[in-house]
Design an enzyme around this catalytic site. Structure first.
Site, short mmCIF file in Angstrom:
data_model
loop_
_atom_site.label_atom_id
_atom_site.label_comp_id
_atom_site.label_asym_id
_atom_site.label_seq_id
_atom_site.Cartn_x
_atom_site.Cartn_y
_atom_site.Cartn_z
N TYR A 199 0.82 -1.22 0.00
CA TYR A 199 0.00 0.00 0.00
C TYR A 199 0.85 1.27 0.00
CZ TYR A 199 -4.18 -2.83 0.51
OH TYR A 199 -5.17 -3.73 0.28
N ASN A 233 -4.29 -4.51 -7.29
CA ASN A 233 -4.34 -3.16 -7.85
C ASN A 233 -3.33 -2.22 -7.18
OD1 ASN A 233 -6.35 -3.70 -5.74
ND2 ASN A 233 -6.74 -1.50 -5.83
N HIS A 328 -16.11 -2.87 -4.15
CA HIS A 328 -15.59 -3.55 -5.34
C HIS A 328 -16.62 -4.51 -5.92
CE1 HIS A 328 -11.87 -1.76 -4.16
NE2 HIS A 328 -11.76 -2.49 -3.08
N HIS A 355 -8.75 -8.21 -2.19
CA HIS A 355 -9.33 -6.96 -2.66
C HIS A 355 -10.39 -6.39 -1.73
CE1 HIS A 355 -9.51 -3.89 -5.63
NE2 HIS A 355 -10.61 -4.27 -6.24
N VAL A 356 -11.39 -7.19 -1.35
CA VAL A 356 -12.41 -6.72 -0.42
C VAL A 356 -11.88 -7.00 0.99
CG1 VAL A 356 -14.78 -7.03 0.35
CG2 VAL A 356 -14.21 -7.23 -2.09
N HIS A 357 -11.87 -5.96 1.83
CA HIS A 357 -11.20 -6.08 3.13
C HIS A 357 -12.12 -6.70 4.16
CE1 HIS A 357 -8.56 -2.61 1.51
NE2 HIS A 357 -8.27 -3.77 0.97
FE LIG Z 1 -7.13 -4.53 -3.91
#
Ligand SMILES: [Fe+2]
Ligand SMILES: *[C@@H]1O[C@H](CO)[C@@H](O)[C@H](O)[C@H]1NC(C)=O
Ligand SMILES: *[C@@H]1O[C@H](CO)[C@@H](O)[C@H](O)[C@H]1NC(C)=O
Ligand SMILES: *[C@@H]1O[C@H](CO)[C@@H](O)[C@H](O)[C@H]1NC(C)=O
Ligand SMILES: *[C@@H]1O[C@H](CO)[C@@H](O)[C@H](O)[C@H]1NC(C)=O
Ligand SMILES: *[C@@H]1O[C@H](CO)[C@@H](O)[C@H](O)[C@H]1NC(C)=O
Ligand SMILES: *[C@@H]1O[C@H](CO)[C@@H](O)[C@H](O)[C@H]1NC(C)=O
Length: 468
Positions: A199, A233, A328, A355-357
């Site tokens: 990140y 991403n 997302h 992706h989805v936290h």
């Molecule tokens: Fe992600």
């Protein structure tokens, strides 16, 4: 009359029950257990976990990943800051004094006004199965020593345990996830990492110093056991405003994959065999439409999977296909439309995404009947289909995904907004034991678990919905 102290205790217990209650909706279980809503802070630059190892030109950010198709090679990577130094790795079998050496290569990159250290990548080969190896890097200046276990020979009934981590970042929650993985009594031997590493792109100018801190933070695990990388991403680092237009530049300089061994033409999609598993890594952010390199590669790859050699067919990707959180939502849809018929045809056992936290596990379902005019577009139970697991709950600074679509879709067996990790303990060709751990529980506590039956050898219904 109840004395105030007791009354507040009762109120507390009632509240605890309310917040803990797993609520049954149309689908499976929506666990209302929410750890905390505030976004997690990243650990400051002077944190213990980011400490630079002492000594001139000391190797830092040491990490290993599988270096070939079958696990007989290990790719060792590290960074030196003061000067290039040696790219040599010395390695030897535990208890032996016969040291061998391998030589690697150095890469370096610039990103806006950041210049990386000297990034070393060195593959050591011809490892003996099931053998403990020691290795040293930093030859000539400051030597640092580590060790790893070479995996068992690829084969249908060798037990092997994978850890599952995604969207890790470098917050206090990330540190808690890594600690829970380290101290889990079910010992993971290799991490399947489903993307979004550092990140660093959340910092001004995508401050790549945060790629370095992340490398130092995770060293305590990834220097001792391989992590299998998937690109997310947050690896894109595509910032035209800064003149940075080559996607994945920091990630692809720092984290190599053995993609050529599976005849892939891109480091972002490839496969490895490890123990009883054939693991296919897909790239959510590389072209996947018909005629693209990824499409052609996957089309060739799936028929090569030999379930008598590797019974377990596992797929990793970043953006989930089945996700009932309001984050997302449907981002994985176009890739699902392209590839899902193949997953059913080839009886994929498990698909892990990030992706989805949050955490979510589906039933065995597919949605492949739709053909534009027939209107058949609802996921249905399908015993040839994989279980889809979202494990994007590593704990990065963006915080938890808490907002869910209601009611819970039928295909969703269990979902919860908490940080954590999972383990997949493959026992033999028919059985694997899967467990998800949330960070606020003790290290041994399993918040979701089930026996997973192999689709090729043991395709019976697991009836998953009851888990909590
Ligand atoms: Fe992600
Ligand atoms: C890069 O530029 C930013 C401002 O644009 C500045 O704050 C930072 O100190 C610079 N970093 C280096 C390594 O020069
Ligand atoms: C991170 O976790 C480790 C292991 O539990 C601990 O020793 C360390 O102090 C933690 N660091 C921070 C900054 O929380
Ligand atoms: C890769 O391609 C070569 C040449 O066609 C072939 O010999 C080899 O078996 C392939 N390897 C894999 C893992 O498919
Ligand atoms: C949850 O997401 C839905 C759909 O995006 C949105 O309409 C709603 O306002 C969100 N709820 C909260 C509490 O953020
Ligand atoms: C496979 O593992 C399961 C779970 O440990 C066990 O019950 C089963 O008997 C094993 N099968 C064989 C053939 O050993
Ligand atoms: C699909 O399977 C789940 C779990 O076994 C079950 O609860 C559900 O009723 C099934 N749905 C249909 C439409 O058969």
């Amino acid at each position: 009359m109840v004395v105030p102290k007791t009354r507040s205790l009762i109120v507390f217990v009632v509240l605890l029950l309310v917040f803990n209650a797993a609520t049954l909706c149309h689908g499976g279980v929506t666990s209302r257990f929410v750890r905390k809503l505030a976004k997690g802070d990243d650990m400051p630059l002077d944190s213990d976990v980011f400490r630079v190892p002492p000594g001139y030109n000391a190797p830092q950010q040491v990490h290993i990943t599988q270096g070939d198709l079958e696990g007989k090679a290990m790719l060792v990577s590290w960074v030196t800051m003061d000067e290039p130094g040696s790219s040599q790795v010395l390695y030897w079998i535990d208890g032996s004094d016969q040291k061998r050496s391998a030589h690697g290569k150095i890469t370096k990159y610039k990103f806006y006004n950041y210049t990386s250290g000297f990034i070393h990548h060195c593959t050591i080969r011809r490892l003996k199965p099931n053998t403990k190896y020691h290795y040293e890097v930093g030859i000539g200046h400051t030597v640092r020593s580590f060790w790893f276990m070479a995996p068992p020979e690829v084969g249908p009934d060798v037990p092997y345990t994978f850890g599952l981590i995604g969207d890790l970042g470098q917050s206090y929650d990330s540190n808690s996830t890594l600690t829970h993985y380290d101290l889990n009594p079910t010992k993971g031997q290799t991490v399947l990492f489903v993307g979004d590493l550092s990140y660093a792109d959340q910092y001004p100018n995508n401050d790549n110093v945060r790629w370095d801190t992340w490398g130092r933070f995770v060293e305590r695990s990834v220097a001792y056991q391989p992590w299998i990388w998937t690109a997310g991403n947050h690896e894109l680092d595509f910032v035209p405003e800064l003149g940075e237009t080559k996607p994945f530049k920091p990630y692809s300089n720092r984290y190599h994959t053995p993609y050529k061994a599976s005849n892939s033409t891109s480091p972002f999609f490839y496969s490895v065999k490890r123990g009883p598993a054939h693991i296919i890594v897909l790239a959510s952010y590389s072209a996947y439409g018909k005629y693209t390199p990824q499409y052609k590669w996957l089309e060739d790859e799936l028929p090569k999977v030999d379930r008598t050699q590797t019974p377990w067919l596992i797929i990793l990707m970043h953006a989930p296909w089945y996700n009932s959180f309001n984050y997302h939502y449907m981002e994985g849809e176009t890739m699902r439309v392209m590839y899902e018929p193949w997953f059913v045809k080839y009886k994929v056992d498990l698909v892990f995404a990030g992706h989805v936290h949050a955490y979510e596990r589906t039933e065995r379902i597919s949605n492949i009947a739709y053909n534009v005019v027939n209107g058949i577009c609802t996921p249905v139970n399908d015993s040839s289909a994989p279980i889809y697991i979202t494990i994007g709950d590593g704990g990065n600074l963006e915080g938890l995904a808490t907002n869910m679509t209601e009611p819970q879709p039928k295909y969703s067996a269990f979902r919860e907004s908490s940080f954590g990790h999972a383990t997949l303990d493959i026992k033999n060709r028919t059985h694997a034991y899967y467990a998800w751990h949330r960070n606020q529980d003790g290290y041994a506590v399993e918040a979701d678990n089930l026996w997973i039956f192999n689709r090729y050898w043991n395709p019976i219904d697991e009836s998953t919905a009851a888990s909590a």
